[in-house]
Scaffold this motif. Sequence first.
Motif, PDB file in Angstrom:
ATOM      1  N   TYR A   1      -0.845  -2.880   2.532  1.00  6.02           N
ATOM      2  CA  TYR A   1      -1.710  -4.007   2.914  1.00  6.02           C
ATOM      3  C   TYR A   1      -1.069  -4.807   4.045  1.00  6.02           C
ATOM      4  O   TYR A   1      -1.729  -5.143   5.030  1.00  6.02           O
ATOM      5  CB  TYR A   1      -1.989  -4.904   1.707  1.00  6.02           C
TER       6      TYR A   1
ATOM      7  N   ASN B   1       3.528   0.119  -6.833  1.00  2.00           N
ATOM      8  CA  ASN B   1       2.934  -1.188  -6.552  1.00  2.00           C
ATOM      9  C   ASN B   1       3.534  -1.824  -5.304  1.00  2.00           C
ATOM     10  O   ASN B   1       2.819  -2.453  -4.510  1.00  2.00           O
ATOM     11  CB  ASN B   1       3.087  -2.103  -7.768  1.00  2.00           C
TER      12      ASN B   1
ATOM     13  N   ARG C   1       1.806  -0.304  -2.433  1.00  2.00           N
ATOM     14  CA  ARG C   1       0.467  -0.870  -2.227  1.00  2.00           C
ATOM     15  C   ARG C   1       0.560  -2.179  -1.443  1.00  2.00           C
ATOM     16  O   ARG C   1      -0.240  -2.417  -0.523  1.00  2.00           O
ATOM     17  CB  ARG C   1      -0.205  -1.121  -3.576  1.00  2.00           C
TER      18      ARG C   1
END
Length: 194
Positions: A44, A37, A40
């Motif tokens: 971004y 996570n 991720r």
Amino acid sequence: MPLLPTTKPALLLIDIQQGFDNLAYWGERNNPDAEHNAARLLAYWRAKQLPIFHVQHCSTDPASPLRPGQAGHAFKKEVRPVFGETVIQKQVNSAFIGTDLHAQLAAQHLTTLVIAGLTTDHCVSTTTRMAGNFGFDTFLVADASATFPKKSLEAQTFGAELIHQTALASLQGEFATVVDTATILHQLTEGKPA
């Protein structure tokens, strides 16, 4: 408060280092997806060219896997900094103590922080508390953070998930808004709460 793209949030990834894989030293961890996570989020932030700060613990304890010179001091491959990304090295639990993190944030006029990393109840919590006290709009990403079991004064073991949830509960609403990865990414891409 929703996290909107116009806020130019800074991402603080705290102590996601190889030494935390040493379960013989730390114990059994919760949230095995924390690094995924965090990666991720990092992807971004990189894609949108938002400010990124990698925090690295430099333990002064000779036995610590996080001591400089040990393999465990290195960042995990999922979130390893690339050229041009800021690395903040610290020796205590808060990324604001003994570093220029606050000065760098102020110089860039950054007022919104998104925090994730290891461990929830130590360096993540301490940094989050200070961020809240400094007046930053602070978001703590629960599923991109993790911790380990703790023993009470009476030698009772408290599991890692209980420690994680208790730390989050003590931060929510007073020092930060506790969210998950999907919520953060939805708010940033859609410009509204999930």
